[in-house]
Write a protein that holds these residues in place. Structure first.
Motif, PDB file in Angstrom:
ATOM      1  N   HIS B  22    -120.633 -37.872  -0.690  1.00  0.00           N
ATOM      2  CA  HIS B  22    -121.197 -38.419   0.545  1.00  0.00           C
ATOM      3  C   HIS B  22    -121.876 -39.739   0.270  1.00  0.00           C
ATOM      4  N   PRO B  23    -121.079 -40.811   0.314  1.00  0.00           N
ATOM      5  CA  PRO B  23    -121.630 -42.139   0.056  1.00  0.00           C
ATOM      6  C   PRO B  23    -122.782 -42.513   0.986  1.00  0.00           C
ATOM      7  N   VAL B  24    -122.860 -41.911   2.158  1.00  0.00           N
ATOM      8  CA  VAL B  24    -123.969 -42.234   3.049  1.00  0.00           C
ATOM      9  C   VAL B  24    -124.970 -41.093   3.111  1.00  0.00           C
ATOM     10  N   GLY B  25    -124.505 -39.925   3.508  1.00  0.00           N
ATOM     11  CA  GLY B  25    -125.392 -38.765   3.484  1.00  0.00           C
ATOM     12  C   GLY B  25    -126.261 -38.647   4.694  1.00  0.00           C
ATOM     13  N   ILE B  26    -127.411 -38.009   4.496  1.00  0.00           N
ATOM     14  CA  ILE B  26    -128.229 -37.523   5.600  1.00  0.00           C
ATOM     15  C   ILE B  26    -128.912 -38.633   6.384  1.00  0.00           C
ATOM     16  N   GLY B  27    -128.955 -39.836   5.837  1.00  0.00           N
ATOM     17  CA  GLY B  27    -129.799 -40.871   6.442  1.00  0.00           C
ATOM     18  C   GLY B  27    -129.173 -41.717   7.539  1.00  0.00           C
ATOM     19  N   ASP B  28    -127.888 -41.588   7.810  1.00  0.00           N
ATOM     20  CA  ASP B  28    -127.286 -42.445   8.828  1.00  0.00           C
ATOM     21  C   ASP B  28    -126.898 -41.618  10.060  1.00  0.00           C
ATOM     22  N   ASP B  29    -126.301 -42.260  11.059  1.00  0.00           N
ATOM     23  CA  ASP B  29    -125.970 -41.547  12.295  1.00  0.00           C
ATOM     24  C   ASP B  29    -124.937 -40.455  12.048  1.00  0.00           C
ATOM     25  N   ALA B  30    -123.971 -40.745  11.203  1.00  0.00           N
ATOM     26  CA  ALA B  30    -123.001 -39.736  10.793  1.00  0.00           C
ATOM     27  C   ALA B  30    -122.862 -39.837   9.288  1.00  0.00           C
ATOM     28  N   ALA B  31    -122.459 -38.754   8.660  1.00  0.00           N
ATOM     29  CA  ALA B  31    -122.226 -38.771   7.220  1.00  0.00           C
ATOM     30  C   ALA B  31    -120.792 -39.208   6.958  1.00  0.00           C
ATOM     31  N   ILE B  32    -120.603 -39.884   5.844  1.00  0.00           N
ATOM     32  CA  ILE B  32    -119.243 -40.219   5.416  1.00  0.00           C
ATOM     33  C   ILE B  32    -118.892 -39.264   4.285  1.00  0.00           C
ATOM     34  N   VAL B  33    -117.916 -38.420   4.533  1.00  0.00           N
ATOM     35  CA  VAL B  33    -117.546 -37.385   3.566  1.00  0.00           C
ATOM     36  C   VAL B  33    -116.201 -37.743   2.959  1.00  0.00           C
ATOM     37  N   ARG B  34    -116.134 -37.706   1.637  1.00  0.00           N
ATOM     38  CA  ARG B  34    -114.856 -37.992   0.987  1.00  0.00           C
ATOM     39  C   ARG B  34    -114.068 -36.694   0.864  1.00  0.00           C
ATOM     40  N   ILE B  35    -112.871 -36.677   1.423  1.00  0.00           N
ATOM     41  CA  ILE B  35    -111.985 -35.519   1.297  1.00  0.00           C
ATOM     42  C   ILE B  35    -110.690 -36.011   0.685  1.00  0.00           C
ATOM     43  N   ARG B  36    -110.429 -35.577  -0.546  1.00  0.00           N
ATOM     44  CA  ARG B  36    -109.328 -36.138  -1.340  1.00  0.00           C
ATOM     45  C   ARG B  36    -109.453 -37.657  -1.385  1.00  0.00           C
ATOM     46  N   ASN B  37    -108.430 -38.374  -0.970  1.00  0.00           N
ATOM     47  CA  ASN B  37    -108.477 -39.841  -1.122  1.00  0.00           C
ATOM     48  C   ASN B  37    -108.901 -40.541   0.146  1.00  0.00           C
ATOM     49  N   GLN B  38    -109.516 -39.796   1.044  1.00  0.00           N
ATOM     50  CA  GLN B  38    -109.809 -40.340   2.351  1.00  0.00           C
ATOM     51  C   GLN B  38    -111.257 -40.028   2.712  1.00  0.00           C
ATOM     52  N   THR B  39    -111.771 -40.710   3.731  1.00  0.00           N
ATOM     53  CA  THR B  39    -113.109 -40.381   4.181  1.00  0.00           C
ATOM     54  C   THR B  39    -113.071 -39.893   5.624  1.00  0.00           C
ATOM     55  N   VAL B  40    -114.044 -39.064   5.948  1.00  0.00           N
ATOM     56  CA  VAL B  40    -114.161 -38.475   7.271  1.00  0.00           C
ATOM     57  C   VAL B  40    -115.611 -38.637   7.718  1.00  0.00           C
ATOM     58  N   LEU B  41    -115.825 -38.992   8.971  1.00  0.00           N
ATOM     59  CA  LEU B  41    -117.177 -39.027   9.520  1.00  0.00           C
ATOM     60  C   LEU B  41    -117.538 -37.643  10.033  1.00  0.00           C
ATOM     61  N   MET B  42    -118.791 -37.243   9.840  1.00  0.00           N
ATOM     62  CA  MET B  42    -119.207 -35.911  10.264  1.00  0.00           C
ATOM     63  C   MET B  42    -120.629 -35.981  10.815  1.00  0.00           C
ATOM     64  N   ALA B  43    -120.855 -35.371  11.984  1.00  0.00           N
ATOM     65  CA  ALA B  43    -122.193 -35.339  12.576  1.00  0.00           C
ATOM     66  C   ALA B  43    -122.382 -34.033  13.335  1.00  0.00           C
ATOM     67  N   SER B  44    -123.602 -33.719  13.653  1.00  0.00           N
ATOM     68  CA  SER B  44    -123.931 -32.437  14.264  1.00  0.00           C
ATOM     69  C   SER B  44    -125.212 -32.586  15.080  1.00  0.00           C
ATOM     70  N   ASP B  45    -125.217 -32.043  16.290  1.00  0.00           N
ATOM     71  CA  ASP B  45    -126.430 -32.093  17.116  1.00  0.00           C
ATOM     72  C   ASP B  45    -126.614 -30.786  17.857  1.00  0.00           C
ATOM     73  N   MET B  46    -127.851 -30.328  17.879  1.00  0.00           N
ATOM     74  CA  MET B  46    -128.203 -29.077  18.544  1.00  0.00           C
ATOM     75  C   MET B  46    -129.045 -29.414  19.773  1.00  0.00           C
ATOM     76  N   LEU B  47    -128.718 -28.808  20.903  1.00  0.00           N
ATOM     77  CA  LEU B  47    -129.480 -29.031  22.140  1.00  0.00           C
ATOM     78  C   LEU B  47    -130.121 -27.720  22.579  1.00  0.00           C
ATOM     79  N   LEU B  48    -131.407 -27.800  22.948  1.00  0.00           N
ATOM     80  CA  LEU B  48    -132.193 -26.597  23.208  1.00  0.00           C
ATOM     81  C   LEU B  48    -132.787 -26.600  24.612  1.00  0.00           C
ATOM     82  N   ASP B  49    -132.747 -25.432  25.240  1.00  0.00           N
ATOM     83  CA  ASP B  49    -133.381 -25.260  26.553  1.00  0.00           C
ATOM     84  C   ASP B  49    -134.875 -25.560  26.441  1.00  0.00           C
ATOM     85  N   GLY B  50    -135.379 -26.369  27.339  1.00  0.00           N
ATOM     86  CA  GLY B  50    -136.807 -26.701  27.337  1.00  0.00           C
ATOM     87  C   GLY B  50    -137.129 -27.927  26.504  1.00  0.00           C
ATOM     88  N   VAL B  51    -136.148 -28.383  25.705  1.00  0.00           N
ATOM     89  CA  VAL B  51    -136.352 -29.578  24.889  1.00  0.00           C
ATOM     90  C   VAL B  51    -135.413 -30.692  25.357  1.00  0.00           C
TER      91      VAL B  51
END
Lengths: 310, 310
Positions: B22-51
């Motif tokens: 993960h050349p970028v990791g937790i600190g950016d808007d999405a992570a850059i994940v290396r899968i074999r010879n390629q990279t993939v962007l990955m992000a995740s967001d949780m939405l909560l009632d009342g928040v």
């Protein structure tokens, strides 16, 4: 109602304008997503206080561990290699920082063990109960993923370990069968595979439905857990260790062993190979041509929610 | 306490044995994940009632829409292309199937609009409040992702739309700036970018911190929303439409516009190009060499939680 809504959701999201993107989609353990000229495995699991663990009694380390482990198990069921995960937390106000960090350590230690990077996440506070979601991406096996849909009549059915009674501890301490699945896929043409999360009878039915086949199980050869063994793992002890019943082995769920099928000729060979490679396997039955029929070898039907006592 | 725990988690998970994954990791808007010879962007967001929404007052369709939209915004902030997502639901018992399917329709319609496949998920029932998690994978831009860390002194600072007052409606109806980000990256060497989720003053600080620079903002050129416009979009109407204050524009958050930086020569050119391509841009300031300093052009400091009235 709960099964109906899942069906409705599946129908809704499968009406995709982009069908080629996900050759597998919502119906298997992990989705196969095409990204440029390559494919990526993707899965996601949410764990909830009061459903999958209990904040008051489950050590936070084991809650975190389980949240990643069930995702690793999804990737294992495809014979894939997990690569990276994200973690979303809904933290109930009042939980200590120490407690939260223990959850994260449970995730991190298992991630290190399986060489998975924790690459991101989302940390939120609220007044609701604690919950967390882990999403994972992985590599397909070089020979391709194993789906639920490839079983055919006369295939033999296997599981990778004893079943039942997982609620007393194994649900938090199980080893995701990532290496076992890879070894199996390396050496054999696994025809179908699933991880046992809802109980053998329910999960095997997913294979039967996807493959358009039935199955006959050897009642006496389904490996069953000792409840005392399980409790030891969680630090709790039963006074009277006992073997799980067949019913428990079929329906308790949260075993996270793999259930897979092999052509008869491969099934003969596997017992020569597996023990030398520390892969535990149990042959528990065979595939039949009676669509969606699940029974014991004595002809007793196995009901949808598992074996029903006569 | 909440910021501290996020820092602790970041430190814990960044102690990775697999740093190259993960050349970028937790600190950016999405992570850059290396899968074999390629990279993939990955992000995740949780939405909560009342928040992030309110089950009693927010239309379920808009809850679902927002859950995907914030993830699309994460991919946009890297200038990537979203490809596929998973959806995990924690359904409070008692919510109707109709209500849940409306949530999923909100996700599905936006997914179709952005050609994103909904490939899987996890549906659970519990007694806690409704919550959902969307995780997304995407393609990097062919010229590479835009990180938060590339801004340097004299760069100009831009946003893609007016800010503030999003809570009155735009938080549910905003258009994730995926196409705008791609257009920008296609034609200019964007030096840094982030999406504005926590408010301009907080999110611009992430760029300043990652890039080791400071910024000076033109107080009078920060575009501000009309609250009535926002309310119209959500079906609600203010009696007295009014312009957001500077304070609101800087700190309200949930704008999901992009904030980005350009070298001075590119900054001159962009105003010739952007209008012809229907990309809205506002120049709001410039990057300075005073590390982590954020102020107005009249020299007034902008406090960490936004502009403080004198």
């Amino acid at each position: 109602m709960e099964l109906e809504i899942i069906d409705s959701i599946s129908r809704l999201v499968s009406q995709s304008s982009k069908g080629d993107v996900h050759p597998v989609g919502i119906g298997d353990d992990a989705a196969i997503v095409r990204i440029r000229n390559q494919t990526v495995l993707m899965a996601s699991d949410m764990l909830l206080d009061g459903v999958h663990f209990n904040v008051k009694s489950t050590p936070p380390y084991l809650i975190g561990r389980k949240a990643l482990a069930v995702n690793l198990s999804d990737i294992a069921a495809m014979a894939g290699t997990p690569v990276a995960c994200t973690v979303s937390l809904a933290i109930q106000r009042g939980l200590s920082s120490y407690w939260i960090l223990e959850v994260m350590k449970g995730i991190k230690d298992l991630a290190d063990q399986f060489e998975v990077a924790v690459v991101g996440g989302d940390t939120n506070y609220w007044d609701g109960p604690f919950s967390l979601n882990v999403s994972i991406v992985g590599n397909e096996h070089p020979k391709g993923s194993v789906l639920r849909s490839g079983a055919s009549a006369d295939d033999r059915i296997f599981v990778t370990g004893p079943l039942g009674g997982s609620i007393s501890g194994k649900q938090f301490t199980f080893t995701p069968r990532v290496k076992e699945a890879q070894w199996l896929r390396d050496h054999f043409d696994i025809t179908s595979m699933i991880d046992i999360s809802d109980g053998l009878s329910t999960d095997l039915r997913h294979i039967l439905k996807s493959s358009g086949v039935g199955a006959k199980l050897f009642r006496d050869r389904i490996p069953r857990n000792q409840t005392s063994t399980l409790n030891e793992a969680s630090g709790l002890h039963d006074r009277q260790p006992r073997l799980c019943t067949i019913d428990e082995a079929l329906t308790d769920g949260e075993d996270f062993e793999l259930c897979f099928t092999l052509r008869p000729d491969d099934a003969v060979k596997i017992f020569d190979f597996a023990p030398r490679h520390q892969v535990q396997i149990f042959e528990i039955g065979s595939v039949t041509s009676s669509v969606a029929s699940l029974m014991f070898d004595d002809g007793t039907a196995i009901e949808s929610r598992g074996y029903q006592h006569r």
